[in-house]
Design an enzyme around this catalytic site. Sequence first.
Site, PDB file in Angstrom:
ATOM      1  N   TYR A 168     -35.014  29.348  43.909  1.00 38.14           N
ATOM      2  CA  TYR A 168     -34.801  30.604  43.199  1.00 38.14           C
ATOM      3  C   TYR A 168     -34.782  30.372  41.693  1.00 38.14           C
ATOM      4  O   TYR A 168     -35.486  31.050  40.928  1.00 38.14           O
ATOM      5  CB  TYR A 168     -33.498  31.237  43.669  1.00 38.14           C
ATOM      6  CG  TYR A 168     -33.083  32.468  42.887  1.00 38.14           C
ATOM      7  CD1 TYR A 168     -33.748  33.679  43.039  1.00 38.14           C
ATOM      8  CD2 TYR A 168     -32.002  32.429  42.009  1.00 38.14           C
ATOM      9  CE1 TYR A 168     -33.364  34.805  42.333  1.00 38.14           C
ATOM     10  CE2 TYR A 168     -31.608  33.547  41.303  1.00 38.14           C
ATOM     11  CZ  TYR A 168     -32.288  34.734  41.464  1.00 38.14           C
ATOM     12  OH  TYR A 168     -31.901  35.839  40.755  1.00 38.14           O
ATOM     13  N   LYS A 190     -37.526  31.639  38.773  1.00 40.67           N
ATOM     14  CA  LYS A 190     -37.129  32.438  37.606  1.00 40.67           C
ATOM     15  C   LYS A 190     -37.558  31.747  36.304  1.00 40.67           C
ATOM     16  O   LYS A 190     -38.022  32.395  35.359  1.00 40.67           O
ATOM     17  CB  LYS A 190     -35.613  32.664  37.625  1.00 40.67           C
ATOM     18  CG  LYS A 190     -35.152  33.693  38.644  1.00 40.67           C
ATOM     19  CD  LYS A 190     -35.615  35.090  38.250  1.00 40.67           C
ATOM     20  CE  LYS A 190     -34.948  36.170  39.063  1.00 40.67           C
ATOM     21  NZ  LYS A 190     -35.324  37.525  38.623  1.00 40.67           N
TER      22      LYS A 190
END
Length: 317
Positions: free
Chosen positions: A141, A145
């Site tokens: 994750y 990002k």
Amino acid sequence: MKVILTGSTGFVGSAVLAQLIAKHHDVVTVIRRAGGATTGHTQSYIVPNFAADSAFRTALTGREVVIHCAARAHVMQETTSDPLVEFRAVNVDATLALARQAIAAGVRRFVYISSIKVNGEGTEQGKPFKANDVPAPADPYGISKMEAEQGLMALAKESDMEVVIIRPVLVYGPGVKANFRSMMNWLNKGIPLPLGRIHNKRSLVALDNLVDLIVTCTQHTAAANQTFLVSDGEDLSTTELLTRMSKALDRPMRLLPVPAGLLQLGGKLLGKDAVMQRLCGSLQVDISHTRQTLGWVPPVSVDSALRKTADHFLATV
């Protein structure tokens, strides 16, 4: 201001939408399915799958600002065989597709809601993350990002569209779910918790404070092509958070003074290292760059935000 908002049915996005409407901005939302939570003051476009080949151009026509809240969120119990591929498809490929189409449509500013996980998973107490730190994401994750941020900044250099990146810490507020709601549930039921001697420091951000910063970044001239960390400006230990939330809930505090080291040992033996890290470890952010660049001050205090969160929780249990 003419805004296009993604993720408008999510925890953060729905609050951003409400604030934009309250300020009488012209908002278009992008949603994945019909019947999503929208309002009569907005026009919605359905984009079933956020991916590299998604078509956003119709929704982008005539818009000045994109606020991109939609994302594949951090998954606690991942079941996908290759999580990074799944995160990249939504958080990187779809984000950059949206940005390229925004450039083609003449959008002047793209506000991207990223994550503090780009910086890393934790800090030494008293050594907070800063906006200009070298990124050190530790999971798929956070990596996705970071890659989205890098792609957006590259597009900003190649075009006239300005990019603003916001990295929130843990967000709480009315309607919060997951671990924060579980914490309120334990406190509300009076369950004794072995968390009375935790001396860590963690930065949190109230939903109202995050939304205020997001809306500020849509128009503030100094925000262009900047990265901002955001928090309430007051860091709390786990014990302090539980104590103050107990007060907000108007419930007696039942915290047992178990040393953090003993908890961490127990977590290691039980295979719960990550849980103990969140409870006992520190994660602080320095928001001085945000304050100084934008003249921004978190408008809501921690205790006021905790009370608002608690009131909503009590009204729904």
